[in-house]
Design a protein around this motif. Structure first.
Motif, PDB file in Angstrom:
ATOM      1  N   VAL A  47       0.320  -0.752  -0.474  1.00  0.00           N
ATOM      2  CA  VAL A  47      -0.190   0.174   0.153  1.00  0.00           C
ATOM      3  C   VAL A  47       1.026   0.733   0.127  1.00  0.00           C
ATOM      4  CG1 VAL A  47      -1.305   1.286   1.656  1.00  0.00           C
ATOM      5  CG2 VAL A  47      -1.864  -0.941   1.092  1.00  0.00           C
ATOM      6  N   THR A  48       2.088   1.138   0.905  1.00  0.00           N
ATOM      7  CA  THR A  48       2.848   2.316   1.188  1.00  0.00           C
ATOM      8  C   THR A  48       3.585   2.373  -0.579  1.00  0.00           C
ATOM      9  OG1 THR A  48       3.432   1.747   3.458  1.00  0.00           O
ATOM     10  CG2 THR A  48       4.843   3.183   2.356  1.00  0.00           C
ATOM     11  N   LEU A  55       7.946   6.718  -3.862  1.00  0.00           N
ATOM     12  CA  LEU A  55       8.310   5.312  -4.068  1.00  0.00           C
ATOM     13  C   LEU A  55       7.919   4.304  -5.436  1.00  0.00           C
ATOM     14  CD1 LEU A  55       7.169   4.386  -0.613  1.00  0.00           C
ATOM     15  CD2 LEU A  55       9.643   5.682  -1.327  1.00  0.00           C
ATOM     16  N   HIS A  56       7.189   5.454  -6.421  1.00  0.00           N
ATOM     17  CA  HIS A  56       7.494   4.871  -7.991  1.00  0.00           C
ATOM     18  C   HIS A  56       8.543   4.800  -8.383  1.00  0.00           C
ATOM     19  CE1 HIS A  56       2.581   5.508  -7.477  1.00  0.00           C
ATOM     20  NE2 HIS A  56       2.694   5.421  -6.887  1.00  0.00           N
ATOM     21  N   THR A  57       9.736   3.680  -8.001  1.00  0.00           N
ATOM     22  CA  THR A  57      11.533   3.965  -8.845  1.00  0.00           C
ATOM     23  C   THR A  57      11.044   2.092  -9.115  1.00  0.00           C
ATOM     24  OG1 THR A  57      11.987   3.514  -6.689  1.00  0.00           O
ATOM     25  CG2 THR A  57      11.705   6.015  -7.612  1.00  0.00           C
ATOM     26  N   LEU A  63      10.228  -4.569  -4.965  1.00  0.00           N
ATOM     27  CA  LEU A  63       9.872  -4.935  -3.275  1.00  0.00           C
ATOM     28  C   LEU A  63       8.584  -4.590  -2.687  1.00  0.00           C
ATOM     29  CD1 LEU A  63      10.864  -4.721   0.076  1.00  0.00           C
ATOM     30  CD2 LEU A  63      10.862  -2.089  -0.425  1.00  0.00           C
ATOM     31  N   GLY A  64       7.658  -4.452  -4.063  1.00  0.00           N
ATOM     32  CA  GLY A  64       6.170  -4.294  -3.694  1.00  0.00           C
ATOM     33  C   GLY A  64       5.622  -5.771  -4.284  1.00  0.00           C
ATOM     34  N   ASN A  65       6.900  -6.081  -5.611  1.00  0.00           N
ATOM     35  CA  ASN A  65       5.909  -7.416  -5.967  1.00  0.00           C
ATOM     36  C   ASN A  65       6.340  -8.535  -5.290  1.00  0.00           C
ATOM     37  OD1 ASN A  65       4.874  -7.818  -8.879  1.00  0.00           O
ATOM     38  ND2 ASN A  65       6.000  -5.717  -8.256  1.00  0.00           N
ATOM     39  N   LEU A  66       7.735  -7.931  -4.525  1.00  0.00           N
ATOM     40  CA  LEU A  66       8.385  -9.082  -3.258  1.00  0.00           C
ATOM     41  C   LEU A  66       7.247  -8.997  -2.145  1.00  0.00           C
ATOM     42  CD1 LEU A  66      10.444 -11.065  -2.600  1.00  0.00           C
ATOM     43  CD2 LEU A  66      11.574  -8.353  -1.231  1.00  0.00           C
ATOM     44  N   ILE A 298       5.369   5.920   4.820  1.00  0.00           N
ATOM     45  CA  ILE A 298       4.715   5.070   6.301  1.00  0.00           C
ATOM     46  C   ILE A 298       4.081   6.333   6.630  1.00  0.00           C
ATOM     47  CG2 ILE A 298       4.022   3.753   7.765  1.00  0.00           C
ATOM     48  CD1 ILE A 298       6.506   1.736   6.797  1.00  0.00           C
ATOM     49  N   LYS A 299       4.908   7.623   7.696  1.00  0.00           N
ATOM     50  CA  LYS A 299       4.541   8.335   8.199  1.00  0.00           C
ATOM     51  C   LYS A 299       3.593   8.962   7.583  1.00  0.00           C
ATOM     52  CE  LYS A 299       8.900   7.757  11.374  1.00  0.00           C
ATOM     53  NZ  LYS A 299       9.339   9.024  11.445  1.00  0.00           N
TER      54      LYS A 299
END
Length: 312
Positions: A47-48, A55-57, A63-66, A298-299
């Motif tokens: 979600v983050t 973070l769209h790199t 990392l999102g896929n992991l 996240i914050k």
């Protein structure tokens, strides 16, 4: 296909982790907590990464896929294991066992391939920073992730076909808490030596080659960092250390299981728990506690939720 007609086994029985019912209830509570942490931690990362444009790199895309793979990987085995803790008879249908085996190998192989690609991504980012965006564009990253799933599916199909084409007509007790290829092969009522060699070679070779490729990429990265500033070295080593930690946690048990297939079943169970439960729990920790960008995102996500709740 004639051998398939000789398969009379309709279900398998798991011996599970222990025969002590009191201990099973304690393990149910403990592993349920771990599974909830897996879902919460990895969903938080997904979600983050999806919500924060910074973070769209490529690195965070992977990392999102992991995190997605970790959720799928643990969900293949853990819910069934938790359910079995509550019943003395731990059974699974023949077709359910084959399905579990198939999806287990898809997720495990996809994770190995993705970890290798993530190491390649760090190699390009650190060694060729000026060409990074052209080498690792969104299109390239999408194709790489697609290739991960295609390769994992092919690997899993090979493993599943090798297992299912054997006849199962005798014992149906699996000394484990889930269906994997090697424990299932032990129940085939025919000589499985050649099949076991093919399966161990297939899985073991994938794990070993990917592990060596990862090590090589990090050796090159470490050599290239000697010419960088102290701040650049600190940032690069922080990211690489987290990734290397995750790689060791996941690939270590996989290498052990498929390069030492004759080890005791009790040892194999402990190792299996490690890569199906412990590693998916620690992955979010490894990537968030040492990563200031993810913690800041996240914050921001928490603050955004607070603002939305106040407006409501």
């Amino acid at each position: 296909m004639d051998e398939l007609n000789h398969t009379t086994v309709t279900y398998f029985i798991f011996l599970g982790l222990t025969g002590n019912q009191a201990l099973e209830l304690a393990l149910f509570v403990f592993f349920s907590t771990l599974y909830l942490l897996i879902l919460a931690g990895n969903l938080l990362i997904m979600v983050t990464v999806a919500c924060d444009r910074s973070l769209h790199t490529p690195m965070y895309f992977f990392l999102g896929n992991l995190s997605f793979i970790d959720i799928c990987h643990s969900s293949v085995t853990v819910p069934k294991m938790l359910l079995d803790f509550l019943f003395p008879q731990k059974t699974i249908s023949f077709h359910g066992c084959i399905a579990q085996l198939f999806f287990l190998h898809i997720c495990a192989c996809a994770e190995i391939f993705l970890l290798t690609i993530m190491a390649y991504d760090r190699y390009i980012a650190i060694c060729y920073p000026l060409h990074y965006l052209s080498f690792m564009s969104l299109k390239v990253c999408t194709w790489l992730v697609g290739a991960v799933w295609v390769g994992a599916t092919i690997h899993s199909l090979v493993q599943t076909v090798l297992a299912i084409q054997l006849p199962y007509c005798g014992p149906n007790v699996i000394d484990s808490f889930f269906c994997d290829v090697l424990p299932v092969l032990k129940l085939a009522c025919t000589d499985t030596y050649f099949t076991e060699v093919l399966i161990v070679s297939n899985s073991g070779m994938i794990s070993l080659v990917c592990f060596l490729a990862l090590l090589l990429s990090y050796v090159v990265i470490l050599v290239s960092l000697r010419r960088r500033t102290a701040e650049e070295r600190r940032k690069a080593l922080s990211t690489c250390a987290a990734h290397l930690f995750v790689v060791t946690l996941f690939l270590g048990p996989c290498l052990f299981l498929y390069t030492c297939p004759t080890t005791r079943s009790s040892t194999n169970k402990v190792v299996a728990i490690f890569y199906t439960l412990v590693t998916p729990v620690l992955n979010p920790v490894a990537y968030t506690l040492r990563n200031e960008e993810v913690k800041a995102s996240i914050k921001k996500l928490k603050n955004r939720k607070k603002v939305i709740s106040l407006w409501k």
